[in-house]
Scaffold this active site. Structure first.
Site, PDB file in Angstrom:
ATOM      1  N   PRO A 146      52.340  39.450  23.327  1.00  0.00           N
ATOM      2  CA  PRO A 146      52.876  40.018  22.452  1.00  0.00           C
ATOM      3  C   PRO A 146      53.886  39.142  21.659  1.00  0.00           C
ATOM      4  O   PRO A 146      54.809  38.805  22.136  1.00  0.00           O
ATOM      5  CB  PRO A 146      53.312  41.299  22.880  1.00  0.00           C
ATOM      6  CG  PRO A 146      53.039  41.304  24.407  1.00  0.00           C
ATOM      7  CD  PRO A 146      52.633  39.977  24.827  1.00  0.00           C
ATOM      8  N   GLU A 147      53.758  39.089  20.406  1.00  0.00           N
ATOM      9  CA  GLU A 147      54.503  38.207  19.750  1.00  0.00           C
ATOM     10  C   GLU A 147      54.831  39.141  18.356  1.00  0.00           C
ATOM     11  O   GLU A 147      54.338  40.432  18.311  1.00  0.00           O
ATOM     12  CB  GLU A 147      54.154  37.268  18.975  1.00  0.00           C
ATOM     13  CG  GLU A 147      53.977  35.781  20.153  1.00  0.00           C
ATOM     14  CD  GLU A 147      53.899  34.627  19.620  1.00  0.00           C
ATOM     15  OE1 GLU A 147      54.470  34.125  19.081  1.00  0.00           O
ATOM     16  OE2 GLU A 147      53.136  33.637  20.476  1.00  0.00           O
ATOM     17  N   ARG A 158      53.656  41.306  34.883  1.00  0.00           N
ATOM     18  CA  ARG A 158      54.539  40.472  35.539  1.00  0.00           C
ATOM     19  C   ARG A 158      55.986  40.624  35.425  1.00  0.00           C
ATOM     20  O   ARG A 158      56.848  39.872  35.577  1.00  0.00           O
ATOM     21  CB  ARG A 158      54.341  38.832  34.705  1.00  0.00           C
ATOM     22  CG  ARG A 158      53.037  38.309  34.910  1.00  0.00           C
ATOM     23  CD  ARG A 158      52.814  36.939  34.439  1.00  0.00           C
ATOM     24  NE  ARG A 158      51.436  36.574  34.682  1.00  0.00           N
ATOM     25  CZ  ARG A 158      50.698  35.454  34.288  1.00  0.00           C
ATOM     26  NH1 ARG A 158      51.498  34.768  33.474  1.00  0.00           N
ATOM     27  NH2 ARG A 158      49.483  35.408  34.490  1.00  0.00           N
TER      28      ARG A 158
END
Length: 305
Positions: A21-22, A144
DNA sequence: ACTGTAACCTGCAGGC
DNA sequence: TGCCTGCAGGTTACAG
């Protein structure tokens, strides 16, 4: 690993691992959540014990009024839901801050899905969830655990340093070449590292930094960039972000179709992940090397220091 | 104040 | 087949 980053033997195939995700992805999530959440009240919540997520339950007892975004941060505006007697704007508003990190995602389960069918197996990567008063459930999945959840007094971002010092939005009309150049001049760090710091401009990640620097013909290790080149870089940053945003709708899975097709994640990239392969502009072999501990790809011919 | 470095975390790819 | 190692990434804490 390549000893010198040059030569055909240095070819490193880019392995796509799923959408990181940016800004464009976060904005796409924001738009989807904005259509689903405002007006709903959080009646209960729970979170993974890690301090990165433990604040999530503090959203309970609040109504979600807005879904905003700054850089890669999602900001959900919260108003106390205890009774209708409290006058509006009493200053008790909170903000639910969510950063998706690398593998984070927000999901909304419809009310019907919880009542019918066999009970769903618990997702081992669920890090937080919020019950909504209409029976739906908002939840955060993050394999993560690079994501982050905070509940703060509205606008108080002191506990999130990067957000607190976040640079202007890329499409802020008040951001121009001169201002961007000034922001770059304030630091002696490498331009690539500076972009990733989120301070000169918000929302730029590793992919878009490499792509924009490649388009602008600027070496990622440059420590000084003139006004003209800064203006060009700003334009290219806006370009790559806008192009990605145009494809954002197809980048994400549909929340409500967990088994749905992963969608078209292909993104046409000229630079990022193409180390060892020929430059699309001049044919030279692209270099790939860690720069300040971040994988960086550039064209040694087009992007001179 | 600034700059650079290690740590966080886990699935996956590659080597043997 | 399976174990072992290194890598990826954004942000933060910490050292200098």
């Amino acid at each position: 690993m390549s000893p010198d980053g040059a030569g055909p033997e240095a070819v490193r195939t880019h392995r796509y691992r799923g959408p990181v995700p940016e800004l464009p992805e976060v904005e796409t999530v924001r738009r989807q959540l904005e259509a689903l959440l405002p007006g709903a009240t959080v009646t209960g919540a729970r979170a993974h014990p890690s301090p990165k997520f433990a604040e999530a339950p503090r959203a309970a007892g609040h109504r979600i009024d807005a879904v905003d975004r700054r850089g890669k941060y999602l900001l959900l505006g919260l108003t106390p839901a205890t009774g209708t007697t409290a006058p509006a704007g009493t200053g008790a508003e909170r903000e639910l801050v969510v950063h998706l990190g690398m593998t984070g995602g927000l999901h909304v389960d419809s009310a019907s899905s919880s009542g019918t069918g066999p009970p769903r197996a618990a997702d081992p990567y669920e890090r937080a969830s919020w019950d909504l008063d209409d029976g739906r459930r908002l939840w955060f999945r993050d394999v993560r655990r690079f994501g982050r959840i905070a509940v703060v007094p509205a606008g108080d971002h002191r506990g999130l340093p990067t957000l607190h010092h976040l640079g202007p939005e890329p499409f802020d009309p008040e951001l121009d070449a001169a201002g961007f150049h000034r922001a770059l001049q304030g630091s002696r760090r490498r331009i690539k590292t500076l972009l990733l710091s989120q301070r000169p401009i918000a929302g730029v990640g590793n992919i878009y930094a490499d792509e924009a620097l490649w388009r602008a013909g600027i070496h990622p290790g440059a420590r000084r960039v003139g006004l003209e080149r800064a203006g060009r870089l700003l334009g290219h940053l806006r370009e790559v972000l806008a192009e990605s945003l145009d494809h954002g709708g197809t980048t994400l899975r549909d929340y409500r179709a967990p088994d749905g097709a992963p969608g078209d994640n292909q993104r046409r990239l000229d630079c990022y992940g193409r180390g060892g392969r020929p430059c699309h502009r001049c044919g030279a072999t692209l270099a790939a090397r860690a720069l300040d501990q971040r994988t960086t790809t550039w064209c040694p011919r087009c992007q001179r220091n």
